[in-house]
Design a protein around this motif. Structure first.
Motif, PDB file in Angstrom:
ATOM      1  N   TYR A 186       0.089  -3.260 -14.875  1.00 47.10           N
ATOM      2  CA  TYR A 186      -0.122  -1.532 -16.001  1.00 47.10           C
ATOM      3  C   TYR A 186       0.922  -1.791 -16.011  1.00 47.10           C
ATOM      4  CZ  TYR A 186      -5.314  -1.230 -14.003  1.00 47.10           C
ATOM      5  OH  TYR A 186      -6.234  -0.975 -13.996  1.00 47.10           O
ATOM      6  N   LEU A 187       1.403  -1.495 -17.385  1.00 45.99           N
ATOM      7  CA  LEU A 187       3.237  -1.488 -18.017  1.00 45.99           C
ATOM      8  C   LEU A 187       2.937   0.106 -18.627  1.00 45.99           C
ATOM      9  CD1 LEU A 187       3.522  -4.898 -19.626  1.00 45.99           C
ATOM     10  CD2 LEU A 187       4.280  -3.741 -17.546  1.00 45.99           C
ATOM     11  N   ALA A 188       1.537   0.454 -19.466  1.00 48.44           N
ATOM     12  CA  ALA A 188       1.360   1.802 -19.854  1.00 48.44           C
ATOM     13  C   ALA A 188       1.083   2.874 -18.870  1.00 48.44           C
ATOM     14  CB  ALA A 188      -0.104   2.235 -21.202  1.00 48.44           C
ATOM     15  N   LYS A 189       1.272   4.620 -19.158  1.00 51.13           N
ATOM     16  CA  LYS A 189       0.753   5.606 -18.501  1.00 51.13           C
ATOM     17  C   LYS A 189      -0.272   6.465 -19.474  1.00 51.13           C
ATOM     18  CE  LYS A 189       3.400   9.035 -15.557  1.00 51.13           C
ATOM     19  NZ  LYS A 189       2.141   8.845 -15.019  1.00 51.13           N
ATOM     20  N   THR A 190      -1.046   6.544 -18.566  1.00 54.29           N
ATOM     21  CA  THR A 190      -1.638   7.857 -18.916  1.00 54.29           C
ATOM     22  C   THR A 190      -2.708   8.554 -18.228  1.00 54.29           C
ATOM     23  OG1 THR A 190      -4.097   6.431 -19.349  1.00 54.29           O
ATOM     24  CG2 THR A 190      -2.171   6.604 -21.050  1.00 54.29           C
ATOM     25  N   ASP A 191      -2.993   9.097 -17.856  1.00 51.49           N
ATOM     26  CA  ASP A 191      -3.636   9.805 -17.202  1.00 51.49           C
ATOM     27  C   ASP A 191      -5.024   9.064 -15.943  1.00 51.49           C
ATOM     28  OD1 ASP A 191      -2.452  11.989 -16.614  1.00 51.49           O
ATOM     29  OD2 ASP A 191      -3.696  14.122 -18.042  1.00 51.49           O
ATOM     30  N   GLY A 192      -6.112   8.666 -17.098  1.00 52.08           N
ATOM     31  CA  GLY A 192      -6.819   7.118 -17.115  1.00 52.08           C
ATOM     32  C   GLY A 192      -6.312   6.624 -16.309  1.00 52.08           C
ATOM     33  N   ILE A 193      -4.896   5.815 -16.348  1.00 52.60           N
ATOM     34  CA  ILE A 193      -4.292   4.534 -16.154  1.00 52.60           C
ATOM     35  C   ILE A 193      -4.086   5.223 -14.480  1.00 52.60           C
ATOM     36  CG2 ILE A 193      -2.867   3.416 -16.287  1.00 52.60           C
ATOM     37  CD1 ILE A 193      -2.849   3.090 -19.191  1.00 52.60           C
ATOM     38  N   ASP A 194      -3.286   5.917 -14.432  1.00 52.70           N
ATOM     39  CA  ASP A 194      -3.088   6.676 -13.062  1.00 52.70           C
ATOM     40  C   ASP A 194      -3.711   6.647 -12.458  1.00 52.70           C
ATOM     41  OD1 ASP A 194      -0.062   6.923 -14.170  1.00 52.70           O
ATOM     42  OD2 ASP A 194      -0.630   8.875 -14.505  1.00 52.70           O
ATOM     43  N   ALA A 195      -5.323   7.475 -13.025  1.00 57.92           N
ATOM     44  CA  ALA A 195      -6.398   7.826 -11.742  1.00 57.92           C
ATOM     45  C   ALA A 195      -6.874   6.369 -10.971  1.00 57.92           C
ATOM     46  CB  ALA A 195      -7.407   8.134 -12.349  1.00 57.92           C
ATOM     47  N   ARG A 196      -6.848   5.690 -11.808  1.00 54.03           N
ATOM     48  CA  ARG A 196      -6.803   4.313 -11.869  1.00 54.03           C
ATOM     49  C   ARG A 196      -6.500   3.167 -10.154  1.00 54.03           C
ATOM     50  NH1 ARG A 196      -9.125   3.452 -16.678  1.00 54.03           N
ATOM     51  NH2 ARG A 196      -7.313   2.539 -17.564  1.00 54.03           N
ATOM     52  N   ILE A 197      -4.462   3.161 -10.894  1.00 53.92           N
ATOM     53  CA  ILE A 197      -3.529   2.945 -10.162  1.00 53.92           C
ATOM     54  C   ILE A 197      -3.840   3.678  -8.421  1.00 53.92           C
ATOM     55  CG2 ILE A 197      -1.081   2.529 -10.061  1.00 53.92           C
ATOM     56  CD1 ILE A 197      -1.026   2.308 -13.094  1.00 53.92           C
ATOM     57  N   LEU A 198      -3.771   4.967  -8.636  1.00 51.96           N
ATOM     58  CA  LEU A 198      -3.683   5.486  -6.955  1.00 51.96           C
ATOM     59  C   LEU A 198      -5.048   5.473  -7.273  1.00 51.96           C
ATOM     60  CD1 LEU A 198      -1.824   9.044  -8.318  1.00 51.96           C
ATOM     61  CD2 LEU A 198      -1.248   7.388  -7.636  1.00 51.96           C
ATOM     62  N   SER A 199      -6.197   5.021  -7.221  1.00 50.29           N
ATOM     63  CA  SER A 199      -7.140   4.912  -6.766  1.00 50.29           C
ATOM     64  C   SER A 199      -7.022   3.190  -5.802  1.00 50.29           C
ATOM     65  CB  SER A 199      -8.580   4.593  -7.019  1.00 50.29           C
ATOM     66  OG  SER A 199      -9.319   6.178  -7.549  1.00 50.29           O
ATOM     67  N   HIS A 200      -6.900   2.360  -6.783  1.00 48.93           N
ATOM     68  CA  HIS A 200      -6.410   1.210  -6.489  1.00 48.93           C
ATOM     69  C   HIS A 200      -5.802   0.946  -5.291  1.00 48.93           C
ATOM     70  CE1 HIS A 200      -8.721  -1.882  -8.699  1.00 48.93           C
ATOM     71  NE2 HIS A 200      -8.736  -0.461  -9.398  1.00 48.93           N
ATOM     72  N   PHE A 201      -4.569   1.911  -5.229  1.00 51.40           N
ATOM     73  CA  PHE A 201      -3.844   2.075  -4.222  1.00 51.40           C
ATOM     74  C   PHE A 201      -3.794   2.305  -2.909  1.00 51.40           C
ATOM     75  CE2 PHE A 201       1.474   4.063  -3.001  1.00 51.40           C
ATOM     76  CZ  PHE A 201       1.879   3.227  -2.773  1.00 51.40           C
ATOM     77  N   ALA A 202      -4.572   3.958  -3.152  1.00 52.62           N
ATOM     78  CA  ALA A 202      -4.994   4.083  -1.667  1.00 52.62           C
ATOM     79  C   ALA A 202      -5.866   3.388  -1.456  1.00 52.62           C
ATOM     80  CB  ALA A 202      -5.916   5.631  -1.723  1.00 52.62           C
ATOM     81  N   ARG A 203      -6.776   2.209  -1.834  1.00 56.15           N
ATOM     82  CA  ARG A 203      -7.545   1.192  -0.888  1.00 56.15           C
ATOM     83  C   ARG A 203      -6.974   0.012  -0.559  1.00 56.15           C
ATOM     84  NH1 ARG A 203     -11.194  -1.222  -5.472  1.00 56.15           N
ATOM     85  NH2 ARG A 203      -9.936   0.961  -6.256  1.00 56.15           N
ATOM     86  N   THR A 204      -6.010   0.028  -1.521  1.00 56.94           N
ATOM     87  CA  THR A 204      -5.336  -0.945  -0.952  1.00 56.94           C
ATOM     88  C   THR A 204      -4.702  -0.485   1.060  1.00 56.94           C
ATOM     89  OG1 THR A 204      -4.601  -1.762  -2.744  1.00 56.94           O
ATOM     90  CG2 THR A 204      -2.980  -2.727  -1.236  1.00 56.94           C
ATOM     91  N   LEU A 205      -3.943   0.828   1.311  1.00 55.33           N
ATOM     92  CA  LEU A 205      -3.469   1.624   1.734  1.00 55.33           C
ATOM     93  C   LEU A 205      -4.276   1.177   2.794  1.00 55.33           C
ATOM     94  CD1 LEU A 205      -0.511   4.349   0.388  1.00 55.33           C
ATOM     95  CD2 LEU A 205       0.058   1.473   0.855  1.00 55.33           C
ATOM     96  N   HIS A 206      -5.251   2.453   2.708  1.00 55.12           N
ATOM     97  CA  HIS A 206      -6.699   1.791   3.934  1.00 55.12           C
ATOM     98  C   HIS A 206      -6.673   0.434   4.669  1.00 55.12           C
ATOM     99  CE1 HIS A 206     -10.362   2.981   5.347  1.00 55.12           C
ATOM    100  NE2 HIS A 206      -9.937   3.993   6.068  1.00 55.12           N
ATOM    101  N   GLY A 207      -6.634  -0.302   4.009  1.00 55.25           N
ATOM    102  CA  GLY A 207      -7.103  -1.858   4.646  1.00 55.25           C
ATOM    103  C   GLY A 207      -5.783  -2.020   5.017  1.00 55.25           C
ATOM    104  N   SER A 208      -4.541  -1.514   5.502  1.00 53.80           N
ATOM    105  CA  SER A 208      -3.012  -2.203   5.450  1.00 53.80           C
ATOM    106  C   SER A 208      -3.382  -1.638   6.941  1.00 53.80           C
ATOM    107  CB  SER A 208      -2.137  -1.607   4.478  1.00 53.80           C
ATOM    108  OG  SER A 208      -0.657  -1.555   5.522  1.00 53.80           O
ATOM    109  N   GLU A 209      -2.048  -2.970   7.755  1.00 53.53           N
ATOM    110  CA  GLU A 209      -1.741  -2.832   9.293  1.00 53.53           C
ATOM    111  C   GLU A 209      -1.730  -2.070   9.559  1.00 53.53           C
ATOM    112  OE1 GLU A 209       1.235  -6.728   9.507  1.00 53.53           O
ATOM    113  OE2 GLU A 209      -0.669  -6.512  10.076  1.00 53.53           O
ATOM    114  N   ARG A 210      -0.249  -0.894   8.610  1.00 52.57           N
ATOM    115  CA  ARG A 210       0.579  -0.089   9.031  1.00 52.57           C
ATOM    116  C   ARG A 210      -0.218   0.918   8.470  1.00 52.57           C
ATOM    117  NH1 ARG A 210       4.554  -0.033   5.387  1.00 52.57           N
ATOM    118  NH2 ARG A 210       6.091   0.817   6.863  1.00 52.57           N
ATOM    119  N   PHE A 211      -1.344   1.362   7.741  1.00 55.01           N
ATOM    120  CA  PHE A 211      -1.522   2.414   7.614  1.00 55.01           C
ATOM    121  C   PHE A 211      -1.295   3.150   8.202  1.00 55.01           C
ATOM    122  CE2 PHE A 211      -5.925   4.562   6.949  1.00 55.01           C
ATOM    123  CZ  PHE A 211      -6.036   6.153   5.812  1.00 55.01           C
TER     124      PHE A 211
END
Length: 362
Positions: free
Chosen positions: A132-157
């Motif tokens: 993702y290179l562009a920035k909009t509210d919709g893109i931010d929503a998807r990014i943060l959801s992806h990010f939260a999901r990745t962190l939730h599955g991390s061993e460092r969570f």
């Protein structure tokens, strides 16, 4: 679609929202296929965790959501938090916004939700890694959801979870922060006084006098709170030269993890741990980076004093200088040494003595 798949046909789901696991219609299809016992073959992207969750059918509507921005008014914000608390969420992720996120994080935490406050730099770099290179509210929503999901599955969570400070630490932090602000204002006024016209000098001197009075009042309040709420910890540090009242206040307020982590973790948290920069056979120059600036500043002033008056730190500094280390590198190493000693002392609940070995106690 499910009927076609059950009839033996093949269906390819292509989404413009990345892996169909946040809010894309494909998420409902994957969930329906999982319920029907149909085989789903994901095409892996940058995150294996995202791929696994998507294929498992755990990504349908209701599992991940972008809640947007909570209201600024306390009453409206609490109503929104209460509504979120009734929904089955695995984790709530917020971007740090210079302190504006604190009230929201506190309210969510007190409502019983799992909260992670993420560094905006990390979220931005995660977005770039996902393409993702562009920035909009919709893109931010998807990014943060992806990010939260990745962190939730991390061993460092577990280490990333938001933890509230005690009321005593919050109050002390507020006083320490305010004192720092007033000191900066006093420095600015003192600099203006040197070049001020005679007509304005009187006004500047009056402001400096007022600031001196306010700083003195804060010092007294900070000292009383240290004696009242942190006396047991501070008593362990009495024999260490270089740790003044200001450094003690910053450590107690801004570093609640002191005594809970090992020496490597606490050094990295503060930002005085040497970080590797290696690749293959190349061994790059180590450097310190990140961490808590207010704690690091307090340790720097403590190190300046300790290399002169504390026998242990003085011998350590001189040994590094004799080995050819630059003065600033040796000083930062002393900062890390001081932090490791303080961490070990509080962790072991044993008062500091000069003859105690430091290397093995952290």
């Amino acid at each position: 679609m499910v009927a076609r798949l059950q009839a033996g046909q093949r269906v390819a789901c292509v989404s413009d929202a990345g892996t169909p696991a946040v809010s894309a219609p494909g998420a409902r299809l994957v969930a329906a296929c999982a319920t029907a016992g149909l085989r789903v073959l994901p095409l892996p992207g940058a995150s294996s965790v995202t791929t696994a969750i998507s294929a498992a059918g755990l990504s349908g509507d209701g599992h991940f959501v972008f809640a947007g921005f909570l209201p600024n008014k306390a009453g409206e914000r609490q109503t929104a938090v209460d509504a979120l608390a009734q929904e089955p969420r695995a984790v709530v992720l917020l971007e740090a916004t210079g302190g504006l996120e604190k009230r929201c994080a506190h309210a969510l935490y007190l409502a019983g939700m799992t909260v992670v406050v993420a560094n905006p730099r990390q979220a931005h770099e995660f977005a770039k890694s996902m393409g993702y290179l562009a920035k909009t509210d919709g893109i931010d929503a998807r990014i943060l959801s992806h990010f939260a999901r990745t962190l939730h599955g991390s061993e460092r969570f577990d280490k990333l979870l938001f933890k509230m400070a005690t009321p005593q630490q919050e109050q002390l932090q507020a006083l320490v922060t305010r004192r720092s602000q007033l000191v900066q204002m006093r420095v600015a006024e003192s600099n203006r006084l040197n070049l001020a016209h005679a007509l304005s000098a009187k006004s500047i001197q009056a402001v400096i006098k007022l600031l001196d009075k306010q700083i003195k009042t804060l010092d007294e309040d900070i000292g009383n709170r240290l004696k009242q709420h942190f006396a047991q910890k501070l008593k362990l540090l009495e024999g260490f030269k270089g740790i003044g009242e200001g450094t003690k206040a910053v450590l107690m307020a801004a570093l609640p993890e002191l005594g809970r982590l090992n020496r490597r973790e606490i050094s990295k948290l503060v930002g005085v741990a040497p970080l590797n920069h290696d690749s293959g056979k190349m061994r790059g120059k180590r450097s310190v980076w990140g961490g808590r600036a207010d704690v690091r500043s307090a340790l720097y002033m403590a190190a300046l004093s300790a290399v002169r008056f504390d026998p242990t730190i003085k011998a350590f500094y001189e040994r590094l200088r004799a080995a050819g280390k630059p003065p600033k590198v040796a000083l930062v190493a002393c900062m890390r040494k001081i932090l490791s000693i303080l961490n070990a002392v509080i962790k072991s609940n044993t008062a500091w003595e000069q003859r105690c070995p430091q290397a093995s106690t952290a």
